[in-house]
Scaffold this motif. Sequence first.
Motif, PDB file in Angstrom:
ATOM      1  N   THR A 109       0.835  -1.201   0.000  1.00 49.96           N
ATOM      2  CA  THR A 109       0.000   0.000   0.000  1.00 49.96           C
ATOM      3  C   THR A 109       0.871   1.253   0.000  1.00 49.96           C
ATOM      4  O   THR A 109       1.948   1.277   0.621  1.00 49.96           O
ATOM      5  N   SER A 128       2.542   3.292  13.754  1.00 50.42           N
ATOM      6  CA  SER A 128       2.542   3.673  12.342  1.00 50.42           C
ATOM      7  C   SER A 128       1.955   2.578  11.460  1.00 50.42           C
ATOM      8  O   SER A 128       1.873   2.742  10.240  1.00 50.42           O
ATOM      9  N   GLY A 129       1.573   1.454  12.065  1.00 49.51           N
ATOM     10  CA  GLY A 129       1.008   0.354  11.301  1.00 49.51           C
ATOM     11  C   GLY A 129       2.027  -0.609  10.741  1.00 49.51           C
ATOM     12  O   GLY A 129       1.714  -1.405   9.850  1.00 49.51           O
ATOM     13  N   SER A 152      -0.410   3.989   1.192  1.00 52.65           N
ATOM     14  CA  SER A 152      -1.012   4.790   2.252  1.00 52.65           C
ATOM     15  C   SER A 152      -0.067   4.921   3.448  1.00 52.65           C
ATOM     16  O   SER A 152       0.685   4.009   3.780  1.00 52.65           O
ATOM     17  N   LYS A 153      -0.153   6.080   4.094  1.00 52.52           N
ATOM     18  CA  LYS A 153       0.564   6.290   5.351  1.00 52.52           C
ATOM     19  C   LYS A 153      -0.362   6.174   6.554  1.00 52.52           C
ATOM     20  O   LYS A 153       0.073   6.342   7.684  1.00 52.52           O
ATOM     21  N   ASP A 154      -1.623   5.880   6.282  1.00 58.45           N
ATOM     22  CA  ASP A 154      -2.593   5.704   7.357  1.00 58.45           C
ATOM     23  C   ASP A 154      -2.278   4.409   8.104  1.00 58.45           C
ATOM     24  O   ASP A 154      -2.266   3.328   7.493  1.00 58.45           O
ATOM     25  N   PRO A 155      -2.025   4.478   9.402  1.00 64.89           N
ATOM     26  CA  PRO A 155      -1.646   3.268  10.155  1.00 64.89           C
ATOM     27  C   PRO A 155      -2.668   2.143  10.068  1.00 64.89           C
ATOM     28  O   PRO A 155      -2.298   0.970   9.994  1.00 64.89           O
ATOM     29  N   ILE A 156      -3.945   2.497  10.047  1.00 58.73           N
ATOM     30  CA  ILE A 156      -4.989   1.468   9.981  1.00 58.73           C
ATOM     31  C   ILE A 156      -4.935   0.736   8.640  1.00 58.73           C
ATOM     32  O   ILE A 156      -5.019  -0.498   8.576  1.00 58.73           O
ATOM     33  N   ILE A 157      -4.767   1.486   7.577  1.00 57.88           N
ATOM     34  CA  ILE A 157      -4.688   0.887   6.240  1.00 57.88           C
ATOM     35  C   ILE A 157      -3.426   0.043   6.113  1.00 57.88           C
ATOM     36  O   ILE A 157      -3.453  -1.072   5.559  1.00 57.88           O
ATOM     37  N   ARG A 158      -2.302   0.569   6.623  1.00 61.02           N
ATOM     38  CA  ARG A 158      -1.040  -0.181   6.561  1.00 61.02           C
ATOM     39  C   ARG A 158      -1.159  -1.509   7.321  1.00 61.02           C
ATOM     40  O   ARG A 158      -0.756  -2.563   6.829  1.00 61.02           O
TER      41      ARG A 158
END
Length: 383
Positions: A221, A257-258, A223-229
């Motif tokens: 991914t 940070s995921g 993404s930098k979004d922890p949830i998405i990571r």
Amino acid sequence: MTSLNLRSAMLSKSGWAIGFGLMAVAATGFIALSGSAIAEEDPAQGQANFADADNMSAEAMARAVAPLFEEDEYSETRAVLIMQDGKIVAERYGPGYDAETRFISWSMAKTVTGVLIGIMVADGQLVLDEPAPVPEWLRPGDPRGAITLRQLLHMSSGLEHVEAGDPPYDSDEVRALFTDGAGDAAGYAKAKSLTAVPGETYQYSTNTSVILADIITRQLTNSKDPIIRQKAMADFIRGRLTEPLGLDSFFPEYDASGTMLGGSLIHANARDWAKFGEFLRNRGAVDGSQVLPREYVDFMLTPSATDPAYGGHIWLNRKRPEGRGTVMFPDNGPANIFGMLGHLGQQIIVSPNKRVTMVRLGKTQDNVLRPVHIKMGQILAAM
């Protein structure tokens, strides 16, 4: 992000049934199961079951494993599980632990991370001998841009690192996991400068495995979004590793940070750790399906140039250069034995020759751990 509570992970338990066909309860405390298997259920000693191995009866196996739980020099052993030809021949737990207990991996997690890298290599998303895809290192003039994936897997990146230092709280892995680097462990690790030419010096590093976990996540991914990571990594692990291997209890931890803490914080029960060892013993195959290419397993089990006892994120039963501590039992077994070794005596030992996978889990201080390694080697040699 939330993390698994370590205390609950290490102490959780549930009822455990011995499912081999109960026949009679002997006065000795053993439950006779058949002519080739015995089981023991004693609340004071934990729970156990044993079966015949090639060169050891079930009774002999029970006697061989008993000192690991009952003698002070091996304390504190919490679980032992031994498989031969994919069948359990020894399984015993200490008081308060059972077949459902998730045990912390500590550095056994590194091999799991190494396998996940291998799946991405097989997919064509990563290449062992190209510069590691770490954006912070690939800026013009940055010497870290020369670090390859192979060097990271061999612990020869050349990055500055202090592992298990004195005092412990100044160690880089402790800082990345628990103090000033804990919010972004990979960021902490990637910011280190070079202290050696990549590929020339061995330096064991938990943080290197976190960098590898971050590399995997960024391939999955943008993404930098922890949830998405975290979800991207969890879905990848589930679809490509834990479901194919049947590792129902596997539970990796992630930082804020995921990023999966792939150097030390994966939890699983003893049977699932044994399944993972069997997967490697079978050179990446499960029930005839090749989950990981045999060629990549061969790479993992080939000695690195900077330490003959270390392969691709896995330990090998070989003598090390002078001044480095002995791992496993190179004087009491062939060189093709390999293992996953973790802090406080977590270990999975695999013998291709004897078709054996051995798991020992517990809490033994590292400075008094040598007798545990020796004892495991003695049991293996007798099988």
